[in-house]
Enzyme design. Structure first.
Site, short mmCIF file in Angstrom:
data_model
loop_
_atom_site.label_atom_id
_atom_site.label_comp_id
_atom_site.label_asym_id
_atom_site.label_seq_id
_atom_site.Cartn_x
_atom_site.Cartn_y
_atom_site.Cartn_z
N ASN A 265 0.92 -0.93 0.04
CA ASN A 265 -0.17 0.27 -0.14
C ASN A 265 0.58 0.90 0.07
O ASN A 265 2.03 1.39 0.74
CB ASN A 265 -1.04 -0.01 1.44
CG ASN A 265 -2.01 -1.02 1.54
OD1 ASN A 265 -2.09 -1.25 0.61
ND2 ASN A 265 -2.86 -1.15 2.87
N LYS B 20 -16.19 1.50 10.56
CA LYS B 20 -14.97 0.98 10.95
C LYS B 20 -14.55 0.76 12.60
O LYS B 20 -14.33 -0.59 13.17
CB LYS B 20 -13.74 1.51 10.43
CG LYS B 20 -12.55 0.77 10.19
CD LYS B 20 -11.40 1.42 8.82
CE LYS B 20 -12.07 1.08 7.70
NZ LYS B 20 -11.92 1.83 6.22
O1 C5P Z 1 -9.56 -1.99 6.85
P1 C5P Z 1 -8.56 -0.87 6.67
O2 C5P Z 1 -7.73 -1.37 6.06
O3 C5P Z 1 -9.47 0.30 6.28
O4 C5P Z 1 -9.21 0.07 8.50
C1 C5P Z 1 -7.78 0.64 8.37
C2 C5P Z 1 -6.96 0.29 9.94
O5 C5P Z 1 -6.92 -0.67 10.53
C3 C5P Z 1 -5.56 1.40 10.20
O6 C5P Z 1 -5.70 1.65 11.46
C4 C5P Z 1 -5.12 0.17 10.74
O7 C5P Z 1 -3.69 -0.15 10.89
C5 C5P Z 1 -5.34 -0.94 10.74
N1 C5P Z 1 -5.55 -2.03 9.96
C6 C5P Z 1 -4.62 -3.83 10.69
N2 C5P Z 1 -4.98 -4.76 9.99
C7 C5P Z 1 -5.00 -5.31 8.78
C8 C5P Z 1 -5.93 -3.76 8.09
C9 C5P Z 1 -6.50 -2.63 8.66
O8 C5P Z 1 -3.94 -3.24 12.10
N3 C5P Z 1 -5.24 -6.04 7.99
#
Ligand code: C5P
Length: 423
Positions: A227, A356
């Site tokens: 990413n 979220k």
């Molecule tokens: O689901 P999404 O990626 O949009 O969520 C963002 C939040 O979730 C951020 O705080 C990111 O660090 C955390 N995250 C995580 N592990 C993942 C995906 C996202 O800790 N596999």
């Protein structure tokens, strides 16, 4: 707050009843509360309820001879470490913006050099009205601090931005401001480095876990899925926590940033490694998941570099990665007291961030717009919105270091509040 005096101005709005709870919380924290009830405020709560909770006389009238003889309005204004206006009505904000001083509340506001925190509360249309917007801008320019407002259902039956922030969250702000006032001097030092630690160590004795940067999910020994993420915001949070006295573990995916001094750094590549490092790092008081974790990894990454085979590209079977934020948010003895996640969105920021917060089970979400026009990725500034339960708080565009510092000061306030509530 034992050595602090708060001058609380209660404006004329239905939210005034919530201010009674704020007085109770402030008193519980040991603050001295002096309350001014405006004429409008007195339509919603009585001087008797305010005085009973504050444990002091409630001031109402500018020309009260008795009060002027004992404690003049100038003194009332000057004695305060902080002036809090809650609820701050559209009318009060307008008066403040132009500097009117036609009653005790506005006179004290004008006669004080103390920081001022306002908790706006009004109908959403009034809040968005051009005149109120102008006044908000003016007040912000004058250095007035804002607590809220929040979005949600209003007493008037409408929905939108304008609800007074919950008392516990206003208390958080008060905490943050009183603390910030103490550390105001070394603010720039605070952000610059370990050796210039401020004397006010709000997170001393606390352990803070921060995830930062991207993850690299290998396809083969030379290729990976990743990413966008510079890691700057997460590193800034780790440094801000360190500067407030915390012991910090920074679990970082691959970034080009230097390793910050005085921080335990764990370098990882993949989401699975990041999760495993996070679990090993527990217990922690605060966990901040700022990493841009890859949602998927290749089910079976190749041992050797995949060769271009004619015109047919390889098919990559993907599997979902573990969610670190969700895992850390799960109830259990090792759950950090405060788990903060980030929501980087390109559309419907608040709605998606709220979803979220619920889906991950964390306590706060820092939402930020990462659409191409925002300049957030790789940039030094960030405009975030902090979401706590139903409360939505939009912060101005700030330096990433300033976002980090504010966030950690607020987090320290939350831990203090939790501690007080438990006692
Ligand atoms: O689901 P999404 O990626 O949009 O969520 C963002 C939040 O979730 C951020 O705080 C990111 O660090 C955390 N995250 C995580 N592990 C993942 C995906 C996202 O800790 N596999």
């Amino acid at each position: 707050m034992h050595d602090k005096t708060i001058l609380l101005i209660i404006g004329g709005g239905i939210a005034a009843y919530k201010t009674l709870e704020l007085i109770r919380l402030l008193k519980k924290r040991g603050a001295t509360v002096r309350a001014i009830l405006t004429t409008g405020g007195a339509e919603f709560v009585t001087p008797l309820s305010v005085s009973t909770l504050a444990g002091d006389k409630t001031f109402t009238d500018l020309f009260d001879l008795d009060d002027e003889a004992k404690i003049g309005h100038i003194q009332l204004a000057r004695d305060a470490d902080l002036i809090v206006v809650a609820p701050a009505t559209a009318d009060l904000m307008a008066k403040m913006a132009v500097g009117l001083a036609n009653d005790l509340a506005t006179t004290c506001l004008l006669a004080s050099n103390s920081p001022i925190l306002i908790a706006p509360a009004m109908n959403p249309v009034m809040y968005e009205a051009k005149a109120t917007k102008r006044n908000r801008t003016q007040l912000a320019e004058d250095g007035v601090h804002f607590a809220g407002p929040a979005s949600g259902d209003m007493a008037c039956g409408e929905e939108g931005e304008g609800r007074m922030l919950e008392p516990a969250l206003i208390l958080n702000k008060i905490d943050a401001l009183l603390n910030q006032k103490k550390i105001e001097g070394p603010k720039s030092l605070l952000l610059s480095g370990h050796s210039d630690r401020p004397s006010e160590l709000l997170l001393e004795g606390r352990h803070v876990l921060v995830t930062a940067g991207p993850t690299h999910e290998p396809i083969d020994p030379v290729r990976y899925i990743a990413n966008h993420s510079s890691g700057k915001q997460g590193y800034a949070i780790a440094m801000a926590a360190r500067d407030l006295g915390a012991s910090v573990t920074l679990i970082s995916g691959p970034t080009s940033l230097p390793v910050p001094d005085g921080i335990e750094m764990v370098r990882v590549e993949t989401a699975e490694q990041m999760l495993s490092a996070a679990k090993t790092t527990l217990p922690a008081d605060i966990a901040v998941c700022a990493a841009a974790v890859g949602d998927w990894r290749v089910a079976k990454n190749a041992d050797h570099k995949i060769k271009k085979a004619g015109s047919k590209p390889p098919v990559l079977g993907l599997v979902e990665n573990p969610d670190i934020l969700k895992t850390l948010s799960q109830k259990g003895p090792k759950r950090p007291q405060l788990v903060i996640g980030f929501a980087a969105e390109t559309q419907d920021l608040i709605a998606n961030a709220r979803k979220k917060l619920k889906a991950k089970g964390c306590d706060w979400i820092v939402a930020n717009d990462v659409s191409a026009s925002s300049g957030t990725f790789g940039g030094d500034r960030n405009q975030v919105t902090l979401i706590i339960d139903q409360e939505v708080e939009k912060w101005p565009s700030l330096d990433k270091q300033e976002v980090a510092q504010r966030l950690m000061v607020e987090a320290a306030g939350r831990l203090t509040n939790n501690k007080q509530a438990a006692e």
